[in-house]
Design a protein around this motif. Structure first.
Motif, PDB file in Angstrom:
ATOM      1  N   LEU A 457       0.825  -1.208   0.000  1.00  0.00           N
ATOM      2  CA  LEU A 457       0.000   0.000   0.000  1.00  0.00           C
ATOM      3  C   LEU A 457       0.859   1.258   0.000  1.00  0.00           C
ATOM      4  CD1 LEU A 457      -2.774  -1.144   2.506  1.00  0.00           C
ATOM      5  CD2 LEU A 457      -3.003  -0.869   0.028  1.00  0.00           C
ATOM      6  N   THR A 458       2.018   1.199   0.661  1.00  0.00           N
ATOM      7  CA  THR A 458       2.945   2.340   0.671  1.00  0.00           C
ATOM      8  C   THR A 458       3.465   2.644  -0.728  1.00  0.00           C
ATOM      9  OG1 THR A 458       3.621   1.742   2.913  1.00  0.00           O
ATOM     10  CG2 THR A 458       5.066   3.236   1.727  1.00  0.00           C
ATOM     11  N   SER A 459       3.480   1.625  -1.586  1.00  0.00           N
ATOM     12  CA  SER A 459       4.010   1.791  -2.946  1.00  0.00           C
ATOM     13  C   SER A 459       2.977   2.296  -3.941  1.00  0.00           C
ATOM     14  CB  SER A 459       4.569   0.447  -3.448  1.00  0.00           C
ATOM     15  OG  SER A 459       5.566  -0.038  -2.582  1.00  0.00           O
ATOM     16  N   THR A 460       1.742   2.515  -3.486  1.00  0.00           N
ATOM     17  CA  THR A 460       0.679   2.941  -4.410  1.00  0.00           C
ATOM     18  C   THR A 460       0.774   4.429  -4.725  1.00  0.00           C
ATOM     19  OG1 THR A 460      -0.850   3.403  -2.600  1.00  0.00           O
ATOM     20  CG2 THR A 460      -0.897   1.169  -3.540  1.00  0.00           C
ATOM     21  N   PHE A 461       0.090   4.823  -5.777  1.00  0.00           N
ATOM     22  CA  PHE A 461       0.030   6.232  -6.172  1.00  0.00           C
ATOM     23  C   PHE A 461      -0.703   7.038  -5.106  1.00  0.00           C
ATOM     24  CE2 PHE A 461      -1.803   9.521  -9.311  1.00  0.00           C
ATOM     25  CZ  PHE A 461      -0.640  10.273  -9.294  1.00  0.00           C
ATOM     26  N   TYR A 462      -1.685   6.405  -4.450  1.00  0.00           N
ATOM     27  CA  TYR A 462      -2.441   7.118  -3.420  1.00  0.00           C
ATOM     28  C   TYR A 462      -1.513   7.606  -2.312  1.00  0.00           C
ATOM     29  CZ  TYR A 462      -5.642   8.334   0.280  1.00  0.00           C
ATOM     30  OH  TYR A 462      -6.289   9.037   1.260  1.00  0.00           O
ATOM     31  N   LEU A 463      -0.675   6.720  -1.796  1.00  0.00           N
ATOM     32  CA  LEU A 463       0.200   7.133  -0.696  1.00  0.00           C
ATOM     33  C   LEU A 463       1.357   8.001  -1.181  1.00  0.00           C
ATOM     34  CD1 LEU A 463       0.095   4.076   1.684  1.00  0.00           C
ATOM     35  CD2 LEU A 463      -0.562   6.409   2.175  1.00  0.00           C
ATOM     36  N   HIS A 464       1.726   7.855  -2.460  1.00  0.00           N
ATOM     37  CA  HIS A 464       2.734   8.758  -3.034  1.00  0.00           C
ATOM     38  C   HIS A 464       2.192  10.184  -3.052  1.00  0.00           C
ATOM     39  CE1 HIS A 464       6.090   9.977  -5.598  1.00  0.00           C
ATOM     40  NE2 HIS A 464       5.213  10.671  -6.311  1.00  0.00           N
ATOM     41  N   GLN A 465       0.890  10.320  -3.310  1.00  0.00           N
ATOM     42  CA  GLN A 465       0.270  11.637  -3.374  1.00  0.00           C
ATOM     43  C   GLN A 465      -0.093  12.195  -2.003  1.00  0.00           C
ATOM     44  OE1 GLN A 465      -3.125  11.224  -6.157  1.00  0.00           O
ATOM     45  NE2 GLN A 465      -2.068  12.777  -7.376  1.00  0.00           N
ATOM     46  N   ASN A 466      -0.641  11.345  -1.148  1.00  0.00           N
ATOM     47  CA  ASN A 466      -1.290  11.836   0.073  1.00  0.00           C
ATOM     48  C   ASN A 466      -0.489  11.649   1.352  1.00  0.00           C
ATOM     49  OD1 ASN A 466      -4.114  12.571  -1.014  1.00  0.00           O
ATOM     50  ND2 ASN A 466      -3.755  10.542  -1.839  1.00  0.00           N
ATOM     51  N   LYS A 467       0.469  10.735   1.345  1.00  0.00           N
ATOM     52  CA  LYS A 467       1.286  10.463   2.542  1.00  0.00           C
ATOM     53  C   LYS A 467       0.402  10.152   3.759  1.00  0.00           C
ATOM     54  CE  LYS A 467       4.579  12.061  -0.148  1.00  0.00           C
ATOM     55  NZ  LYS A 467       5.294  11.129  -1.036  1.00  0.00           N
ATOM     56  N   ASP A 468      -0.817   9.669   3.485  1.00  0.00           N
ATOM     57  CA  ASP A 468      -1.789   9.449   4.553  1.00  0.00           C
ATOM     58  C   ASP A 468      -1.771   7.971   4.953  1.00  0.00           C
ATOM     59  OD1 ASP A 468      -3.746   9.892   6.334  1.00  0.00           O
ATOM     60  OD2 ASP A 468      -5.286  10.509   4.900  1.00  0.00           O
ATOM     61  N   TYR A 469      -0.637   7.512   5.422  1.00  0.00           N
ATOM     62  CA  TYR A 469      -0.401   6.093   5.656  1.00  0.00           C
ATOM     63  C   TYR A 469      -1.372   5.519   6.677  1.00  0.00           C
ATOM     64  CZ  TYR A 469       2.060   1.790   6.874  1.00  0.00           C
ATOM     65  OH  TYR A 469       2.374   0.487   7.109  1.00  0.00           O
ATOM     66  N   PHE A 470      -1.544   6.199   7.795  1.00  0.00           N
ATOM     67  CA  PHE A 470      -2.354   5.643   8.883  1.00  0.00           C
ATOM     68  C   PHE A 470      -3.831   5.536   8.499  1.00  0.00           C
ATOM     69  CE2 PHE A 470       1.407   7.216  11.149  1.00  0.00           C
ATOM     70  CZ  PHE A 470       1.772   6.040  11.789  1.00  0.00           C
ATOM     71  N   PHE A 471      -4.316   6.497   7.703  1.00  0.00           N
ATOM     72  CA  PHE A 471      -5.705   6.428   7.241  1.00  0.00           C
ATOM     73  C   PHE A 471      -5.922   5.168   6.406  1.00  0.00           C
ATOM     74  CE2 PHE A 471      -8.618   7.195   3.658  1.00  0.00           C
ATOM     75  CZ  PHE A 471      -9.811   7.389   4.353  1.00  0.00           C
ATOM     76  N   VAL A 472      -5.031   4.921   5.448  1.00  0.00           N
ATOM     77  CA  VAL A 472      -5.164   3.764   4.567  1.00  0.00           C
ATOM     78  C   VAL A 472      -5.011   2.464   5.348  1.00  0.00           C
ATOM     79  CG1 VAL A 472      -4.155   2.559   2.591  1.00  0.00           C
ATOM     80  CG2 VAL A 472      -4.449   5.019   2.512  1.00  0.00           C
ATOM     81  N   ILE A 473      -4.052   2.417   6.265  1.00  0.00           N
ATOM     82  CA  ILE A 473      -3.826   1.196   7.031  1.00  0.00           C
ATOM     83  C   ILE A 473      -5.031   0.879   7.915  1.00  0.00           C
ATOM     84  CG2 ILE A 473      -2.414   0.172   8.855  1.00  0.00           C
ATOM     85  CD1 ILE A 473      -1.172   0.159   6.017  1.00  0.00           C
ATOM     86  N   GLU A 474      -5.599   1.901   8.530  1.00  0.00           N
ATOM     87  CA  GLU A 474      -6.779   1.667   9.367  1.00  0.00           C
ATOM     88  C   GLU A 474      -7.958   1.188   8.526  1.00  0.00           C
ATOM     89  OE1 GLU A 474      -7.276   1.518  12.717  1.00  0.00           O
ATOM     90  OE2 GLU A 474      -5.088   1.536  12.556  1.00  0.00           O
ATOM     91  N   ARG A 475      -8.130   1.789   7.350  1.00  0.00           N
ATOM     92  CA  ARG A 475      -9.205   1.347   6.456  1.00  0.00           C
ATOM     93  C   ARG A 475      -8.934  -0.083   5.987  1.00  0.00           C
ATOM     94  NH1 ARG A 475     -12.237   5.224   2.380  1.00  0.00           N
ATOM     95  NH2 ARG A 475     -13.259   5.594   4.352  1.00  0.00           N
ATOM     96  N   ALA A 476      -7.683  -0.385   5.703  1.00  0.00           N
ATOM     97  CA  ALA A 476      -7.311  -1.738   5.278  1.00  0.00           C
ATOM     98  C   ALA A 476      -7.601  -2.749   6.391  1.00  0.00           C
ATOM     99  CB  ALA A 476      -5.838  -1.780   4.889  1.00  0.00           C
TER     100      ALA A 476
END
Length: 740
Positions: A457-476
């Protein structure tokens, strides 16, 4: 920038290949786009993302890059967003690479196969979804891909389809032996950001073979972005003024209209003008096409189109059947018809340039939200890019229409002189993330723990753009809990292990929620009516549904009174849920009519759809039925598995069960199969013992098809297998067909 000779290619290709480009393919110079791409290292194996205007030579860049990788013993995969575009590229590449002795294949259907036959081919053309499906099925030839070409790469920002492309590119980025990447687009606002994520070089070229002028029409004048203007003769309406001016100067006009209804209406209005510019020889050629199409289509929508074609104008939208759309495109490319009025689907798909492009409205009605919204600048630029026919026009024009001075200024500032929006990742929405998280874990050996999923997930375009790691991990984490509770995953400490069911759901290319809804349905009843199955299929997240018109509610509720028992449950009381219920119920009724062999023209009229809509709806429903039959089989619901398997075939062919044997033959569709059945040929055995001349007398069969039937039956007896079946045509199951 100026064009260059082919000498630069001698560094990369044998002289004989360069001579073939010139002598056999007619390529005698390189456009600035191709020169810049070569300078940027595309033929040296470097990853690049190329943004250049429509018709500026991006396809030849791809062809040269693919040719280079083939010479080195590699294999190339070309990804297109739509099946129509994939088909167009397949035809083009077959000719181009065939000259050099290389083979091209296309695969856009059957999402439950790794297509082993593709290993024999050098260039493979697919849609984005099919490429993702092949990766999920671990196609054994995939690691032989040395060049990946992604056409229309800006669609990574598309709300419906972007996440699939993003996840696919993330997976290829993380491969131990990643292929070279070439991304292509006409418009990318944040090219550098996208290229940085892909670890590629951004290459932006603004050169066009035909210069583009952009302007806004208001009160008899076109006001251009450079400050100049031109006055047009008054013919009554803005569209008439623009059309007359174009056709009087022997140009063609492409009009983008916001809805299907307005496209048809505008085409009818312009027919009074276009017919005046139609030459007798052009009329004769058009009539030949019209006669052929009348033998294929009898529905109201297509007949309306055919009448307009004879007047030199056409409308073009996703509701038209494949052959009708292809005829419109062919007649326009050959300059036989003078004007095409299209919904914006055309801007995203087929290459169809015109001297003047007119966008009648900068707004579009959002059916889901119930109001008009502005089209993005990127979408406007895509439409404007169709202006200017190479070899025919000295310049192209894109014109927006203003209805007031205030709107004139608004359009100049917000569209003509504006930059396209930045591409934004669409991966973070829960329905999208849910499907892709399951597929990543289920089909990738390298992502089987919380930590490896986090790295992915860290390698996705979303995290490249948003740096919102904890939001994505919690949703995951929330999604993982649901996937575990649904039986698709198991957790052992840090490990994430896919179940057999989870792997199958990922392979079948359906939303996990579709599988969950199917399982709940199977648990709730031992058997179900055909209508209940069709309703269940139409209510899944993967399904396409038809719009409920004003006035539909009354007849749908009348239907419901007599079919409630067959449906098997009470409709919801909540108003919003009831609205969705009617939409799904109407779709289920359409599918039931289809499998009961109601004529297509009757379905078109009854449900306010086009032949293209029927094709798209039934193809998607057929796939969902097949997928759920597989889920039922795996989960021990044998009765449901058998019923859905048969239903899938019925939806695929649009027939009652008694015709399934007959429609298994190539060339035998629902109408011909019914004719054979009515003449006493009720099985393949009946056909096998029949004489060829007897079969040829059945309506719709004839001598050629009778011969083909006997040959097919003979081949089956001898056990011959046709492995290679490149598929052409319209968007496939879950290919998220862009409809207007």
């Amino acid at each position: 920038m100026n064009a260059a000779g082919l000498d630069v290619l001698l560094k990369y290709f044998p002289r004989s290949f360069v001579e073939t480009l010139s002598k056999k393919l007619g390529i005698n110079q390189l456009y600035p786009t191709q020169v810049e791409a070569i300078k940027s290292g595309v033929l040296d194996g470097r990853d690049i993302v190329l943004s250049a205007p429509t018709a500026s030579g991006k396809t030849l860049v791809a062809e040269l890059a693919m040719l280079k990788t083939l010479i080195a013993g590699g294999k190339a995969l070309y990804m297109a967003p739509l099946r129509a575009l994939a088909s167009e590229k397949f035809e083009e590449f077959s000719s181009f690479f065939g000259v050099f002795g290389y083979r091209t294949a296309i695969s856009t259907g059957d999402f439950d196969s790794d297509d082993p036959w593709l290993e024999k081919y050098d260039v493979i053309v697919t849609t984005n979804e099919k490429a993702d499906s092949l990766l999920r099925h671990k196609a054994r030839w995939f690691d032989k891909i040395t060049l990946l070409v992604v056409d229309e790469i800006h669609l990574i920002g598309s709300d419906k389809r972007g996440a699939t492309l993003e996840v696919f590119l993330t997976r290829t980025k993380l491969m131990p032996r990643r292929p070279q990447l070439l991304g292509l687009s006409a418009t990318i606002g944040n090219l550098e950001e996208l290229a940085e994520w892909l670890q590629a070089k951004p290459v932006r070229v603004d050169w066009r073979p035909v210069p583009l002028k952009e302007g806004v029409y208001y009160n008899g004048e076109i006001f251009y972005s450079d400050g100049s203007s031109t006055t047009l003769d008054d013919h009554g309406t803005p569209l008439y003024d623009l059309a007359y001016d174009t056709l009087e100067n022997e140009g063609q006009i492409l009009v983008f209209s916001p809805t299907r209804r307005s496209a048809v209406s505008d085409a009818k209005k312009l027919s009074a003008i276009t017919v005046k510019f139609l030459k007798p020889q052009e009329f004769r050629v058009i009539r030949e096409h019209v006669s052929r199409l009348k033998s294929v289509y009898t529905d109201k929508v297509t007949l309306e189109l055919l009448e307009l074609l004879s007047k030199g104008v056409a409308f073009h939208h996703a509701g038209l059947g494949l052959e009708a759309r292809s005829a419109v495109e062919k007649l326009f490319r050959e300059h036989l018809i003078k004007a095409v009025i299209a919904t914006p689907t055309l801007a995203a798909g087929v290459n169809l340039p015109a001297r003047r492009v007119v966008i009648t409205d900068y707004r579009r009605f959002n059916v889901e939200l119930g109001y008009y919204e502005k089209i993005p600048v990127m979408e406007y630029k895509q439409m404007a890019g169709r202006a200017g026919r190479p070899r025919y026009d000295k310049e192209g024009e894109a014109v927006l229409i203003a209805r007031s001075l205030q709107e004139l200024e608004f359009l100049l500032n917000e569209y003509i002189n504006a930059r396209p929006e930045k591409l934004q990742s669409q991966l973070a929405s829960e329905p999208v993330l849910r499907s892709h998280i399951l597929s990543i874990i289920a089909t990738s050996e390298n992502v089987r723990s919380y930590s490896t999923l986090g790295r992915f997930l860290t390698s996705t375009f979303y995290l490249h753009q948003n740096k919102d790691y904890f939001f994505v991990i919690e949703r995951a984490r929330s999604i993982l809990e649901k996937l575990v509770s649904s039986g698709f995953l198991e957790v052992e400490g840090e490990k994430l292990l896919p179940t057999q069911l989870g792997v199958r759901v990922a392979e079948l290319y359906i939303d996990p929620e579709t599988a969950t809804q199917g399982l709940n349905f199977f648990k709730s009843r031992e058997k179900a009516s055909t209508l209940a199955y069709l309703y269940m299929i139409s209510a899944t997240p993967d399904a396409q549904t038809v719009h409920v018109r004003r006035g539909d509610e009354e007849w749908l509720e009348e239907k419901l009174k007599v079919m409630k028992e067959e449906l098997g449950f009470e409709p919801p009381e909540d108003d919003i849920e009831y609205e969705f219920f009617l939409q799904v119920f109407k779709t289920a009724l359409l599918l039931e009519d289809w499998i009961n062999e109601v004529p297509e023209d009757v379905i078109v009229e009854r449900y306010d759809v086009g032949p293209g809509d029927i094709y798209s709806l039934t193809l998607t429903a057929q796939w969902i039925a097949f997928a759920l039959s597989e889920i039922a089989k795996l989960s021990g619901y044998d009765v449901h598995a058998v019923n859905l398997g048969v239903l899938s075939k019925r939806i695929e062919h649009g027939v009652k069960e008694e015709l399934l044997e007959l429609v298994s033959l190539k060339g035998i569709g629902r109408v011909r199969a019914r004719n054979l059945f009515n003449f006493g040929y009720k099985s393949l055995i009946d056909l096998a013992v029949a004489k060829e001349e007897e079969l040829s007398r059945v309506p719709g069969i004839g001598k050629m098809l009778a011969k083909s039937i006997k040959k097919q039956l003979s081949s089956r007896e001898e056990g011959e297998v046709d492995e290679e079946q490149p598929e052409l045509g319209e968007p496939g199951p879950l290919d998220f067909y862009l409809s207007s």
